[in-house]
Enzyme design. Sequence first.
Site, PDB file in Angstrom:
ATOM      1  N   GLY A 179      38.317  36.075  43.709  1.00 33.62           N
ATOM      2  CA  GLY A 179      38.410  35.156  42.577  1.00 33.62           C
ATOM      3  C   GLY A 179      39.826  34.635  42.383  1.00 33.62           C
ATOM      4  CB  SER A 225      42.487  33.360  32.478  1.00 33.66           C
ATOM      5  OG  SER A 225      42.416  33.305  33.902  1.00 33.66           O
ATOM      6  CG  ASP A 250      41.109  43.643  36.903  1.00 32.17           C
ATOM      7  OD1 ASP A 250      40.196  42.928  36.453  1.00 32.17           O
ATOM      8  OD2 ASP A 250      42.057  43.187  37.558  1.00 32.17           O
TER       9      ASP A 250
HETATM   10  C1  S3P Z   1      43.959  38.457  38.184  1.00 34.79           C
HETATM   11  C2  S3P Z   1      43.726  38.170  36.872  1.00 34.79           C
HETATM   12  C3  S3P Z   1      42.581  38.707  36.120  1.00 34.79           C
HETATM   13  C4  S3P Z   1      42.014  39.932  36.797  1.00 34.79           C
HETATM   14  C5  S3P Z   1      41.823  39.724  38.268  1.00 34.79           C
HETATM   15  C6  S3P Z   1      43.137  39.405  38.948  1.00 34.79           C
HETATM   16  C7  S3P Z   1      45.109  37.826  38.858  1.00 34.79           C
HETATM   17  O1  S3P Z   1      41.569  37.722  36.050  1.00 34.79           O
HETATM   18  O2  S3P Z   1      40.789  40.313  36.209  1.00 34.79           O
HETATM   19  O3  S3P Z   1      41.289  40.896  38.879  1.00 34.79           O
HETATM   20  O4  S3P Z   1      45.507  38.270  39.945  1.00 34.79           O
HETATM   21  O5  S3P Z   1      45.631  36.860  38.290  1.00 34.79           O
HETATM   22  P1  S3P Z   1      41.562  36.570  34.904  1.00 34.79           P
HETATM   23  O6  S3P Z   1      42.750  35.741  35.084  1.00 34.79           O
HETATM   24  O7  S3P Z   1      40.302  35.797  35.139  1.00 34.79           O
HETATM   25  O8  S3P Z   1      41.534  37.322  33.620  1.00 34.79           O
END
Ligand code: S3P
Length: 431
Positions: A93, A166, A318
């Site tokens: 993601g 986020s 997380d």
């Molecule tokens: C992350 C941000 C978080 C986290 C993901 C990693 C990152 O997500 O849950 O595992 O590396 O920026 P969100 O930005 O959607 O909260």
Amino acid sequence: MNMRFEPAHALSGELRPPADKSISHRAALLGAMSSEPVRIERYLHAADTTSTLDAVRALGALVEVNGEDVVVRGTGLREAREPDGVIDVGNAGTLLRLAPGWLAAQDGRTFTLDGDESIRRRPVERIVAPLEQMGARLIARDGRFAPLEVHGARLRAISYELDVASAQVKSCVLLAGLAADGATTVGEPERSRDHTERLLLRAGVAIHRNGRHVTVVNTDELALEPLRIPGDASSAAFLVAAGVLVPGSRLLICDVGVNWTRTGFFRILRRMRGIVLGDLEEESGELCAEEPVSDLDVAHGALEATVVEADEVPLAIDELPLVALLGCFAEGETVVHGAQELRLKESDRIAGVVEGLRGLGADIEATDDGFAVRGGGGLRGGTIDAHGDHRMAMVGAVAGLASREGVEVIGMDAADVSYPGFAEDVARLCS
Ligand code: S3P
């Protein structure tokens, strides 16, 4: 692959968790955006971050892997190559949300990002909206999901307020802001992890923080000295939880990143009276370029319930499924509020943790924005389905070690996304 975790007697020994996943993704992307080679020591070699190396190769960067280390010879900020096919982000993601920030600035070129089944359920409209305001054109399936087409353009700077905290969306807008004309500002409702800001500062970018707002200014080039990735606080959290929950345990978890925007879980655990000694970075309003590290000395002890409020959620996002697990063993009711984002992770982590732990004997219920656990009775054991989610697989494993009868985890291989060798590390600490 299914795997059984039997009740453990006591965990002991020293262990270095794998390198930080969030920082590894960012280091590879910033390496690709630089014109000079960037050396990354202790890169995370796991499924998610390998997807990022493959993606930057597809975009024209050269990547050399030497053991744990990686050298990325990038294309520069505005010279990403248009690949022949789709960029496969796998299960990552962070790659899906961050890379479009860079790609949106590639004037006249088009990129398509897609990934696995779980990635196709992760919303992307949250990055489509700001990047379109900046002048790029993006096409997402049903306006919300991957495959995501990014049509690069000359970008204009914007001021953008996020409705949810986020780090991925914040980072996406900041990366786009590097090539936009003028100063781009992002505001977040609560502070989220700031690895992108720290790396950009380190790369010589004019970046400033003012409370909950971060501003970047148009940049010609990034200049990154060699970097060393610290151990991942989120991966370490599973070992820490095991050490706290299993009677007689004493562990030293070494070289853990303790950037305060990532250590919410350790603070929550300390509030629950868990024994975690270490030099956690203090909260600060100032931007700094370093990623501090510390060893964490962990010992078993009785826990008390706690309440987690919305402002703490992004700092432990997380690890919240682990808070539910700790709650099963803590005296009183542990409640998490303001965590509706958990429904949009690799799986619906509110449903997954509630159903999963209830199946092991927990007294837990879901709320709209989190969960409530009545603890003190521990866990009987049974079977838990990871639903293809690495963090849920590791929650199941730790639950097994702390349970009375052991736990069978369905789909333990999901852990490879962030922590290859997790089961082996646990076995080593148990022996
Ligand atoms: C992350 C941000 C978080 C986290 C993901 C990693 C990152 O997500 O849950 O595992 O590396 O920026 P969100 O930005 O959607 O909260």
